[in-house]
Structure formats: structure tokens, C-alpha cells
Design an enzyme around this catalytic site. Structure first.
Site, mmCIF file in Angstrom:
data_model
loop_
_atom_site.group_PDB
_atom_site.id
_atom_site.type_symbol
_atom_site.label_atom_id
_atom_site.label_comp_id
_atom_site.label_asym_id
_atom_site.label_seq_id
_atom_site.Cartn_x
_atom_site.Cartn_y
_atom_site.Cartn_z
ATOM 1 N N ASP A 80 24.279 53.457 54.954
ATOM 2 C CA ASP A 80 25.591 54.098 54.819
ATOM 3 C C ASP A 80 25.513 55.564 55.243
ATOM 4 O O ASP A 80 24.620 56.291 54.791
ATOM 5 C CB ASP A 80 26.031 54.072 53.344
ATOM 6 C CG ASP A 80 27.036 52.980 53.067
ATOM 7 O OD1 ASP A 80 27.705 52.510 54.002
ATOM 8 O OD2 ASP A 80 27.147 52.592 51.888
ATOM 9 N N GLU A 176 36.275 45.295 51.852
ATOM 10 C CA GLU A 176 36.084 45.514 50.409
ATOM 11 C C GLU A 176 37.398 45.361 49.652
ATOM 12 O O GLU A 176 38.376 46.075 49.922
ATOM 13 C CB GLU A 176 35.477 46.911 50.155
ATOM 14 C CG GLU A 176 35.281 47.177 48.666
ATOM 15 C CD GLU A 176 34.283 48.287 48.346
ATOM 16 O OE1 GLU A 176 33.587 48.770 49.247
ATOM 17 O OE2 GLU A 176 34.223 48.664 47.160
HETATM 18 O O1 KIV Z 1 27.742 51.406 49.104
HETATM 19 C C1 KIV Z 1 27.655 50.172 49.065
HETATM 20 O O2 KIV Z 1 26.810 49.590 48.380
HETATM 21 C C2 KIV Z 1 28.608 49.410 49.874
HETATM 22 C C3 KIV Z 1 28.725 47.941 49.614
HETATM 23 C C4 KIV Z 1 29.230 47.683 48.271
HETATM 24 C C5 KIV Z 1 29.501 47.255 50.657
HETATM 25 O O3 KIV Z 1 29.259 49.964 50.692
#
Ligand code: KIV
Length: 257
Positions: A80, A176
Site C-alpha cells: 500500500d 471495499e
Molecule cells: O490496508 C489494507 O489492509 C487494505 C485491505 C483491507 C484491502 O487495503
């Protein structure tokens, strides 16, 4: 890249399995079972008790990802990009390159559609693999959480965003907390796979936060199924350890030098 080809080939054939990992030992277990391992910025709330993912930093993501990478042999690893690390194209490219260089991950995930489309375009033009994320966007979430796709305008915008992301070249999209019939429509209309979290079984794959599904993180939301209570198992082991010490059963000769 074979991992990616295999993943894309699963559309309409078999379901994609994705879970989060924040460290090596969990990643090692997941790697035997997952197509994608996501180092999610959910680590902010799960591990650091932050109120939102907005306080997660690039350095935190990189350090956790370096650990996760050590546990991965075969899964596609996605990291991310945290809040405020992709405010414009050049910032996004600089930070995405840093994440990939330092962690050796395969791809990055960014939250949003039309609003960040030029940023995503710029990353893809520079050969960065991008996983999209639509629906509830925790990095921009203000106030109470609500699933998306109840209102018609919201449905239209999310579908448009999904098509725009696909056209721009993301390899897949996380949906989501999206209403079932909208998730179904998006999944049907896209050629790339969708990965749902609280977005019904119609998605091409599913993702959950591992700590939630093993019962390590105390969370009670509709879209999480808890498969075990690992806290209980850990607790029992610690009690046995404690009792062994008190009763002088540990360490024995075989544990000593
Ligand atoms: O930050 C995270 O773990 C996510 C998932 C829940 C898709 O973006």
C-alpha cells in the site's frame, strides 16, 4: 512476469486469494496459499492503534514490507502507498520507486479513481504495476463508515471509476464494502479481476486482514469471518509456560548447557 499472468488468467476460472501480512512469519504461512500478499496500511490501526490509516508513514510501510518479503517465494507482493505519499505524479513516482527498490515488491496499491487517475497513469507509464482500490477508501474516510453503492450517483461514479482504472492499466481492483449488485456488475463488465472485501462473493477474489480472520485483532464488522481464535491458543501456551516456570518444569536438562 508469470505470477501476474497466472493471476489475470484466473478471471472467470478460479477465485483469487489475497491476505495481508505485516511481517515475515505470517507471510511465510500465507505464501503457500495466497495469490497476492498485501502489505496493507491497515497495519496502522491493527498494530499501532492509530485512529485511521492516515498516520501511516512511508518508512513504516517499507520496514514492514522488507520483513514480509523475506517470507515470500511465490505470491505476488503488493504494498500500500500510504496517505500523503502520492499527492502528485512526481511524488507518487519517487515514492513508488523507493518502495519497490527497498522492498523488492511486485506492485503498489493506491486508493481512488478519477481523482488520482493522472497519478496512476504516470506510474504505469513508468512501468510500475498498480493495484486499484475503490469503494470505501480508508485514507479519505471521514466520519462513520458506510458501505458504498446505495445511492444511484455513487453507483454510477464507482462503475465509471472502475472502467477508468481498467483503461489506465491497473492489473486488478480491490472493491471495499460495495453493495452486492454493484460489485457483481463491475466484476462482470471488467476484463481485469476484482478483489472484494465486504463486496460479495461475485468478485473474482477475496481479501481480508489476516489478523482479523485469525482472531488476533479484536474487530467486529459484518464482512469479517473469524476462522480461529489464535489469541486463545497463544494464551494457553503462555499459561503453560508460566506454570512450568513456577513448578520448575522448565527449563529441563535438555534445554540447558
Ligand atoms: O490496508 C489494507 O489492509 C487494505 C485491505 C483491507 C484491502 O487495503
Amino acid at each position: 512476469m508469470n505470477k501476474l499472468k497466472n493471476l489475470l488468467n484466473k478471471k472467470n476460472k478460479s477465485k483469487i486469494v489475497c491476505l495481508t501480512a505485516y511481517s515475515k512469519n505470517i507471510a511465510t504461512i500465507l505464501d503457500n496459499h495466497c495469490d497476492i500478499i498485501l502489505v496493507g496500511d491497515s497495519l496502522g490501526s491493527v498494530l499501532y492503534n492509530f485512529k485511521s490509516t492516515r498516520s501511516v508513514t512511508l518508512d513504516m510501510m517499507i520496514e514492514h514490507s522488507k520483513s514480509v518479503k523475506m517470507g515470500i517465494k511465490k505470491s505476488l507482493m503488493v504494498v500500500d502507498m500510504p496517505h500523503n505519499t502520492y499527492r502528485n505524479s512526481s511524488e507518487a513516482l519517487k515514492n513508488a520507486k523507493k518502495i519497490i527498490l527497498k522492498t523488492k515488491c511486485d506492485a503498489v496499491k493506491l486508493e481512488g479513481g478519477k481523482k488520482i487517475i493522472n497519478i496512476i497513469k504516470h506510474l504505469i507509464k513508468n512501468k510500475i504495476l498498480v493495484l486499484g482500490h475503490l469503494g470505501v477508501l480508508p485514507q479519505s474516510q471521514k466520519g462513520k463508515f458506510r458501505f458504498k453503492g446505495k445511492k444511484l450517483t455513487e453507483r454510477i461514479n464507482i462503475l465509471k471509476d472502475a472502467k477508468l482504472l481498467e483503461k489506465t492499466g491497473v492489473f486488478s481492483i480491490v472493491l471495499e464494502c460495495i453493495e452486492t449488485s454493484l460489485a457483481k456488475k463491475i466484476t462482470r463488465e471488467l476484463k481485469i479481476p476484482t478483489i472484494g472485501i465486504g463486496a460479495s462473493s461475485y468478485c473474482d477474489g477475496q481479501v481480508l486482514v489476516t489478523d482479523d480472520l485469525i482472531g488476533l485483532n479484536p474487530i467486529n464488522v459484518r464482512f469479517v469471518k473469524r476462522y480461529t481464535n489464535i489469541k486463545k491458543h497463544i494464551n494457553n501456551a503462555i499459561i503453560k509456560f508460566k506454570n512450568d516456570i513456577k513448578e520448575k518444569k522448565f527449563p529441563r536438562k535438555k534445554h540447558s548447557y
